[in-house]
Each structure stands twice: as C-alpha cells, then as structure tokens.
Design a protein around this motif. Structure first.
Motif, short mmCIF file in Angstrom:
data_model
loop_
_atom_site.label_atom_id
_atom_site.label_comp_id
_atom_site.label_asym_id
_atom_site.label_seq_id
_atom_site.Cartn_x
_atom_site.Cartn_y
_atom_site.Cartn_z
N PHE A 89 0.87 -1.18 0.00
CA PHE A 89 0.00 0.00 0.00
C PHE A 89 0.90 1.22 0.00
O PHE A 89 1.94 1.24 0.67
N LYS A 90 0.50 2.24 -0.77
CA LYS A 90 1.26 3.49 -0.83
C LYS A 90 0.31 4.65 -0.65
O LYS A 90 -0.79 4.66 -1.21
N ALA A 91 0.73 5.63 0.15
CA ALA A 91 -0.04 6.86 0.33
C ALA A 91 0.92 8.04 0.21
O ALA A 91 2.06 7.98 0.69
N THR A 92 0.44 9.11 -0.43
CA THR A 92 1.24 10.32 -0.56
C THR A 92 0.89 11.28 0.59
O THR A 92 0.00 11.01 1.39
N THR A 93 1.57 12.41 0.63
CA THR A 93 1.43 13.39 1.71
C THR A 93 -0.02 13.77 1.99
O THR A 93 -0.78 14.03 1.07
N GLY A 94 -0.35 13.78 3.27
CA GLY A 94 -1.67 14.21 3.69
C GLY A 94 -2.09 13.54 4.98
O GLY A 94 -1.38 12.66 5.49
N LYS A 95 -3.22 13.98 5.50
CA LYS A 95 -3.74 13.44 6.75
C LYS A 95 -5.15 12.92 6.48
O LYS A 95 -6.00 13.64 5.94
N ILE A 96 -5.38 11.65 6.87
CA ILE A 96 -6.66 10.99 6.63
C ILE A 96 -7.13 10.34 7.93
O ILE A 96 -6.33 9.69 8.62
N GLU A 97 -8.40 10.46 8.23
CA GLU A 97 -9.01 9.70 9.31
C GLU A 97 -9.61 8.45 8.66
O GLU A 97 -10.37 8.56 7.69
N ILE A 98 -9.23 7.28 9.17
CA ILE A 98 -9.64 6.02 8.54
C ILE A 98 -10.36 5.13 9.53
O ILE A 98 -9.84 4.87 10.63
N TYR A 99 -11.51 4.62 9.12
CA TYR A 99 -12.21 3.58 9.87
C TYR A 99 -11.75 2.27 9.25
O TYR A 99 -11.95 2.04 8.05
N PHE A 100 -11.10 1.41 10.04
CA PHE A 100 -10.53 0.17 9.49
C PHE A 100 -11.60 -0.91 9.34
O PHE A 100 -12.13 -1.40 10.33
N PRO A 101 -11.90 -1.30 8.09
CA PRO A 101 -12.91 -2.34 7.85
C PRO A 101 -12.34 -3.76 7.93
O PRO A 101 -12.99 -4.72 7.56
N PHE A 102 -11.11 -3.87 8.41
CA PHE A 102 -10.42 -5.15 8.52
C PHE A 102 -9.41 -5.06 9.65
O PHE A 102 -9.08 -3.96 10.10
N THR A 103 -8.91 -6.20 10.09
CA THR A 103 -7.79 -6.24 11.04
C THR A 103 -6.53 -6.28 10.20
O THR A 103 -6.47 -7.00 9.20
N GLU A 104 -5.52 -5.50 10.60
CA GLU A 104 -4.32 -5.38 9.77
C GLU A 104 -3.05 -5.48 10.59
O GLU A 104 -2.93 -4.88 11.65
N HIS A 105 -2.10 -6.23 10.05
CA HIS A 105 -0.71 -6.18 10.51
C HIS A 105 0.07 -5.61 9.33
O HIS A 105 -0.09 -6.06 8.19
N ALA A 106 0.88 -4.59 9.60
CA ALA A 106 1.63 -3.96 8.51
C ALA A 106 3.04 -3.61 8.97
O ALA A 106 3.29 -3.42 10.16
N THR A 107 3.93 -3.52 7.99
CA THR A 107 5.30 -3.10 8.22
C THR A 107 5.64 -1.99 7.24
O THR A 107 5.41 -2.14 6.03
N ILE A 108 6.15 -0.89 7.74
CA ILE A 108 6.54 0.23 6.89
C ILE A 108 7.84 -0.17 6.17
O ILE A 108 8.80 -0.63 6.80
N LEU A 109 7.84 0.02 4.85
CA LEU A 109 9.01 -0.32 4.05
C LEU A 109 9.79 0.92 3.62
O LEU A 109 11.02 0.87 3.51
N GLU A 110 9.08 2.01 3.34
CA GLU A 110 9.71 3.27 2.94
C GLU A 110 8.91 4.43 3.49
O GLU A 110 7.69 4.35 3.60
N GLY A 111 9.60 5.54 3.78
CA GLY A 111 8.93 6.74 4.26
C GLY A 111 8.56 6.60 5.73
O GLY A 111 9.08 5.75 6.45
N GLU A 112 7.66 7.48 6.16
CA GLU A 112 7.18 7.40 7.54
C GLU A 112 5.76 7.93 7.63
O GLU A 112 5.33 8.73 6.80
N VAL A 113 5.07 7.46 8.64
CA VAL A 113 3.68 7.85 8.87
C VAL A 113 3.46 7.91 10.37
O VAL A 113 4.00 7.09 11.12
N THR A 114 2.67 8.89 10.81
CA THR A 114 2.29 8.96 12.21
C THR A 114 0.86 8.48 12.32
O THR A 114 -0.03 8.98 11.61
#
Length: 178
Positions: A108-133
């Motif tokens: 999954f890739k996202a560009t600059t910005g701030k989004i409020e997300i309601y998660f419709p699934f359970t997720e395990h993820a690992t950041i590969l590039e960049g950073e996100v708060t």
C-alpha cells in the motif's frame, strides 16, 4: 479440542471467502485451480500438503534497494474506502499479491496528507519506505519508519498522517465476521 480446532479452521475459511472476488479485481492473484479445495482439505487434515501447488515467495524490500512500485493501482479517493481527508490531497495506491477468502496481502502506498480512517479489517503492517504517524481513538500516537510494524483491529478509527513524499507498507489484512 481436536474437533473445535477443525471447526474453527473451517469457519475461518468460509468467512474469509466474501472479499476474494472484489480484491482479485484490484489486481490480486487469480485462485490457482484446486488451491482452495486443497487448502480446505489440508486445514481439515485430510490431504498431503506436499502435493499442494507451490508459488514463489514475494520479496518486498531487498536490503538496500527501494521497493518496486510495479503493479500499484490507484484506489481512488480515500472517502471511497472509509477515509476522510483532513489535510492535503493524499493519493492512495495498492498492489494485491494475495487475495483469498477475505484475507488480503500486498503493498500500500499513500502520498502526503492526513486521513481519518475507519478500518474495515484487522491489519498487521510493516513500513518499508517513508514514515507515517498513526494516532488511535485513545490519543496514542507513534511515528512509524522503515522496519517498524503495527497491528490495528477491525473497527478502530485511526488518524493516518504522511508528512514526507510518500509511505509504502506491506500489509496482511483479514475481515472478521461481525
């Protein structure tokens, strides 16, 4: 206990089936002939798994090399996926490498910005590039960088804030029965 384990596995296989077609349409693997049957039989302990189809593993981030962005497709506006843009004009993309029975994995890739997300699934993820708060509903906040992983349960609302050019993560999602 043995019967409960078998029943649990069988129910899990059935519940997960709901999203396979939709996610396959987004670029996921087409089911391999006989795979689901073989997987179901293997989960129930009635087939020799050595005969199951073999597919090569996927390497997302070879050490010292950037993540290949081949195969990413645009996902449309974040609002179409349960998000609400709070800042910027974030663009979102995905590459689905596995999609079967409500379980999905890929990039999954996202560009600059701030989004409020309601998660419709359970997720395990690992950041590969960049950073996100990420900030959860309790106010807990953490900035994730390459190599960091997180776990979010289905139904949580998360603030996703990308400050740099983009962030790329690998993910493993599962939709739980409600």
């Amino acid at each position: 206990m043995f019967r409960r384990v078998r029943l649990h596995r069988l129910l899990g296989l059935g519940v997960i089936a709901a999203l396979a077609g939709v996610l396959t349409a987004c670029g996921g693997e087409q089911p391999v002939d006989g795979f689901e049957t073989a997987s179901t039989q293997a989960a129930l302990g009635s087939v020799d798994t050595a005969k199951a189809p073999v597919t090569p593993m996927v390497v997302y981030s070879p050490r010292g090399k950037p993540v290949s962005e081949a195969g990413f497709i645009p996902l449309g506006a974040p609002e179409g996926l349960g998000g609400r843009v709070l800042e910027g004009d974030p663009q979102i993309f995905a590459r689905i490498d596995y999609s079967r029975n409500g379980t999905t994995a890929g990039l999954f890739k996202a560009t600059t910005g701030k989004i409020e997300i309601y998660f419709p699934f359970t997720e395990h993820a690992t950041i590969l590039e960049g950073e996100v708060t990420l900030t959860d509903e309790t106010g807990q906040s953490h900035t994730y960088k390459a190599g960091d992983s997180y776990f979010i349960r289905q139904g949580q609302t998360i603030l996703w804030d990308v400050k740099g050019k983009q962030v790329i993560k690998s993910f493993f999602n599962i939709v739980e029965a409600q």
